[in-house]
Design a protein around this motif. Structure first.
Motif, PDB file in Angstrom:
ATOM      1  N   GLY A  52      13.192   2.103  -0.775  1.00 27.66           N
ATOM      2  CA  GLY A  52      12.088   1.368  -1.409  1.00 27.66           C
ATOM      3  C   GLY A  52      12.523  -0.046  -1.754  1.00 27.66           C
ATOM      4  O   GLY A  52      11.820  -1.023  -1.465  1.00 27.66           O
ATOM      5  N   ASP A  53      13.725  -0.150  -2.299  1.00 24.99           N
ATOM      6  CA  ASP A  53      14.266  -1.478  -2.649  1.00 24.99           C
ATOM      7  C   ASP A  53      14.418  -2.345  -1.394  1.00 24.99           C
ATOM      8  O   ASP A  53      14.128  -3.546  -1.402  1.00 24.99           O
ATOM      9  CB  ASP A  53      15.634  -1.337  -3.327  1.00 24.99           C
ATOM     10  N   GLU A  54      14.887  -1.722  -0.302  1.00 28.30           N
ATOM     11  CA  GLU A  54      15.054  -2.465   0.958  1.00 28.30           C
ATOM     12  C   GLU A  54      13.724  -3.034   1.430  1.00 28.30           C
ATOM     13  O   GLU A  54      13.639  -4.158   1.925  1.00 28.30           O
ATOM     14  CB  GLU A  54      15.628  -1.548   2.054  1.00 28.30           C
ATOM     15  N   GLY A 113     -10.270   0.370   1.610  1.00 32.56           N
ATOM     16  CA  GLY A 113      -9.510   0.625   2.830  1.00 32.56           C
ATOM     17  C   GLY A 113      -8.086   0.110   2.841  1.00 32.56           C
ATOM     18  O   GLY A 113      -7.319   0.395   3.742  1.00 32.56           O
ATOM     19  N   ARG A 114      -7.680  -0.696   1.892  1.00 36.97           N
ATOM     20  CA  ARG A 114      -6.336  -1.297   1.839  1.00 36.97           C
ATOM     21  C   ARG A 114      -6.083  -2.160   3.089  1.00 36.97           C
ATOM     22  O   ARG A 114      -6.962  -2.314   3.913  1.00 36.97           O
ATOM     23  CB  ARG A 114      -5.241  -0.229   1.700  1.00 36.97           C
ATOM     24  N   ASN A 115      -4.845  -2.704   3.213  1.00 34.56           N
ATOM     25  CA  ASN A 115      -4.475  -3.559   4.343  1.00 34.56           C
ATOM     26  C   ASN A 115      -5.542  -4.627   4.594  1.00 34.56           C
ATOM     27  O   ASN A 115      -5.955  -4.853   5.724  1.00 34.56           O
ATOM     28  CB  ASN A 115      -4.257  -2.702   5.607  1.00 34.56           C
ATOM     29  N   ASP A 144       0.838  -1.205   0.000  1.00 36.68           N
ATOM     30  CA  ASP A 144       0.000   0.000   0.000  1.00 36.68           C
ATOM     31  C   ASP A 144       0.871   1.253   0.000  1.00 36.68           C
ATOM     32  O   ASP A 144       1.852   1.344   0.747  1.00 36.68           O
ATOM     33  CB  ASP A 144      -0.916  -0.006   1.238  1.00 36.68           C
ATOM     34  N   HIS A 145       0.476   2.208  -0.796  1.00 32.05           N
ATOM     35  CA  HIS A 145       1.136   3.530  -0.863  1.00 32.05           C
ATOM     36  C   HIS A 145       2.648   3.396  -0.991  1.00 32.05           C
ATOM     37  O   HIS A 145       3.391   4.139  -0.341  1.00 32.05           O
ATOM     38  CB  HIS A 145       0.794   4.357   0.387  1.00 32.05           C
ATOM     39  N   PHE A 146       3.076   2.498  -1.813  1.00 25.46           N
ATOM     40  CA  PHE A 146       4.520   2.277  -1.935  1.00 25.46           C
ATOM     41  C   PHE A 146       5.225   3.486  -2.572  1.00 25.46           C
ATOM     42  O   PHE A 146       6.379   3.780  -2.278  1.00 25.46           O
ATOM     43  CB  PHE A 146       4.786   1.005  -2.747  1.00 25.46           C
ATOM     44  N   LYS A 147       4.491   4.177  -3.429  1.00 28.66           N
ATOM     45  CA  LYS A 147       5.086   5.352  -4.083  1.00 28.66           C
ATOM     46  C   LYS A 147       5.553   6.338  -3.009  1.00 28.66           C
ATOM     47  O   LYS A 147       6.614   6.945  -3.129  1.00 28.66           O
ATOM     48  CB  LYS A 147       4.055   5.992  -5.019  1.00 28.66           C
TER      49      LYS A 147
HETATM   50  N1  LIG Z   1      12.122   1.218  -4.985  1.00 30.32           N
HETATM   51  C1  LIG Z   1      11.475   0.628  -5.983  1.00 30.32           C
HETATM   52  N2  LIG Z   1      10.297   1.136  -6.392  1.00 30.32           N
HETATM   53  C2  LIG Z   1       9.637   0.534  -7.386  1.00 30.32           C
HETATM   54  C3  LIG Z   1      10.148  -0.604  -8.039  1.00 30.32           C
HETATM   55  N3  LIG Z   1       9.257  -0.963  -8.984  1.00 30.32           N
HETATM   56  C4  LIG Z   1       8.240  -0.102  -8.939  1.00 30.32           C
HETATM   57  N4  LIG Z   1       8.457   0.816  -7.963  1.00 30.32           N
HETATM   58  C5  LIG Z   1       7.636   1.947  -7.565  1.00 30.32           C
HETATM   59  O1  LIG Z   1       6.427   1.479  -7.004  1.00 30.32           O
HETATM   60  C6  LIG Z   1       5.501   2.564  -6.980  1.00 30.32           C
HETATM   61  C7  LIG Z   1       4.126   2.032  -7.285  1.00 30.32           C
HETATM   62  O2  LIG Z   1       3.235   3.018  -6.989  1.00 30.32           O
HETATM   63  P1  LIG Z   1       1.713   3.021  -7.424  1.00 30.32           P
HETATM   64  O3  LIG Z   1       1.453   1.868  -8.368  1.00 30.32           O
HETATM   65  O4  LIG Z   1       1.359   4.388  -7.905  1.00 30.32           O
HETATM   66  O5  LIG Z   1       0.902   2.682  -6.168  1.00 30.32           O
HETATM   67  P2  LIG Z   1       1.110   2.880  -4.620  1.00 30.32           P
HETATM   68  O6  LIG Z   1       1.773   4.176  -4.252  1.00 30.32           O
HETATM   69  O7  LIG Z   1       1.755   1.638  -4.087  1.00 30.32           O
HETATM   70  O8  LIG Z   1      -0.361   2.994  -4.109  1.00 30.32           O
HETATM   71  P3  LIG Z   1      -1.474   1.886  -4.004  1.00 30.32           P
HETATM   72  O9  LIG Z   1      -1.006   0.655  -4.755  1.00 30.32           O
HETATM   73  O10 LIG Z   1      -2.672   2.479  -4.631  1.00 30.32           O
HETATM   74  O11 LIG Z   1      -1.654   1.619  -2.553  1.00 30.32           O
HETATM   75  C8  LIG Z   1       6.010   3.576  -8.000  1.00 30.32           C
HETATM   76  O12 LIG Z   1       6.495   4.694  -7.310  1.00 30.32           O
HETATM   77  C9  LIG Z   1       7.176   2.843  -8.693  1.00 30.32           C
HETATM   78  O13 LIG Z   1       8.226   3.731  -9.071  1.00 30.32           O
HETATM   79  C10 LIG Z   1      11.411  -1.116  -7.609  1.00 30.32           C
HETATM   80  O14 LIG Z   1      11.934  -2.131  -8.088  1.00 30.32           O
HETATM   81  N5  LIG Z   1      12.034  -0.467  -6.566  1.00 30.32           N
END
Ligand SMILES: Nc1nc2c(ncn2[C@@H]2O[C@H](COP(=O)(O)OP(=O)(O)OP(=O)(O)O)[C@@H](O)[C@H]2O)c(=O)[nH]1
Length: 341
Positions: free
Chosen positions: A216-218, A312-314, A202-205
């Motif tokens: 992020g990679d970690e 709601g995610r999670n 969730d909200h990985f961006k």
């Molecule tokens: N650090 C890192 N980031 C990655 C990799 N592959 C994809 N991403 C990032 O993953 C993020 C995915 O974000 P989104 O698909 O917009 O979704 P999110 O922020 O996770 O939000 P939700 O999925 O809606 O909860 C982007 O910022 C990509 O750049 C990777 O191998 N390493």
């Protein structure tokens, strides 16, 4: 004397295989063609010195033994000694034959040994030829493993998912001669079901935005570790790319699948990640049906994952629940006689 054209044919056949399990039986078959031993077995021994499996060559087929091992104490001792030594081959004279022990592969968790039994000691030229063949085998395994693995997390990649999927339901016809060993192993158990779960952080961006791509990679590496540790031996975990992971799990029923996935979700939520703090994951799951294509099942799991994200995610959603709520419909199943390949 070795027959060079035949040897080349065997090596071409060995390196044509794209499946690590089948490669082991093919290695035994290749070796058997040259040395005609009375015993030809691969032993997988854990780093704690326990036998994990035995692949025994037979004229009709290779047999895998996973329990009730009957291994001579002298052989167990030879495994221990061989590990500690640098020798290519260790000879063991038993009452009825001479066993030669060689290390095939070594990893942190286990070592694979080749045991060749014969009436006389192997000749120097045999030893050299076998050593060369094992080295080709190792190099090829490494290439194969790299092509099947996601380089960041070390998990199996998307391509491997397609192969595993075919295996689970035997959609892909196997070469009877080369794969006799695998056919038996891969029959799905009668009263079990397989489930696919798609997982997305969730909200990985915002993790990347706040802490940088390296953090992020970690997070991806830690999550991969957590998934691997939480799953059982028979379960499979893949990284599909980005922050998307897919699990293929074997359970008695839906309740067991739900329990396992819920525990997983909770354990990710509880984990404290250095600097980053807590993350959560959303999941979508569905049962693997025999007559449904992998792409369709992934689509169902993806729909369920999207529902989790929208609500709601999670959380975990089963596609089957979306169906009963009238939120999704299943594609018409293809006919049993459909030609898959
Ligand atoms: N650090 C890192 N980031 C990655 C990799 N592959 C994809 N991403 C990032 O993953 C993020 C995915 O974000 P989104 O698909 O917009 O979704 P999110 O922020 O996770 O939000 P939700 O999925 O809606 O909860 C982007 O910022 C990509 O750049 C990777 O191998 N390493």
């Amino acid at each position: 004397m070795f027959n060079t054209p035949h040897l080349l044919d065997q090596l071409v056949s060995l390196t044509g295989i794209r499946d690590l399990e089948l490669l082991e039986s093919s290695l035994l078959k290749t070796l058997n063609g040259f040395i005609l031993p009375s015993v030809l077995t691969l032993y997988k021994v854990s780093s704690r010195g326990e036998i994990r499996s035995q692949l025994v060559f037979g004229p009709e087929r290779c047999t895998v033994i996973r329990e009730n091992f009957q291994v001579q104490p002298e052989l167990m001792q030879a495994f221990r000694e061989h590990r500690a030594s640098e020798q290519g081959s260790l000879q063991l004279a038993l009452a009825d034959c001479i066993l030669s022990v060689m290390t095939v592969m070594e990893s942190r968790s286990s070592t694979t040994y080749l045991v060749i039994g014969s009436q006389q000691s192997l000749r120097e030229e045999d030893n050299r030829m076998i050593g060369g063949m094992l080295q080709i085998y190792r190099n090829f395994c490494q290439l194969l493993q790299e092509s099947q693995t996601d380089s960041l997390t070390g998990l199996a990649n998307r391509k491997t998912f397609d192969e595993c999927f075919s295996r689970v339901y035997e959609l892909q016809p196997l070469d009877e001669e080369e794969c006799a060993v695998a056919v038996e192993q891969r029959k799905p158990h009668q009263q079990t079901t397989y489930w696919i779960a798609m997982i997305d952080i969730d909200h990985f961006k915002s993790v990347n935005d706040r802490f940088g791509h390296l953090y992020g990679d970690e997070v991806l590496i830690l999550l991969a570790q957590l998934l691997k540790n939480a799953l059982r031996n028979d379960d499979l975990v893949f990284r599909f790319g980005g922050e998307e992971f897919v699990l293929m799990i074997r359970c008695q029923d839906r309740a067991e699948a739900a329990g396992l996935l819920e525990r997983l979700r909770a354990s990710v939520e509880e984990q404290v990640i250095p600097q980053v703090g807590h993350i959560t994951i959303s999941m979508g799951a569905t049962e693997m049906m025999r007559n449904t294509f992998a792409g369709t099942l992934l689509d169902y799991a993806d729909k369920a994952l999207y529902y989790s994200k929208q609500n709601g995610r999670n959380r975990l959603t089963f596609f089957e629940d979306m169906e009963s709520m009238g939120l999704a419909t299943r594609e018409t199943a293809p006919s049993e006689n459909l030609d898959f390949f």
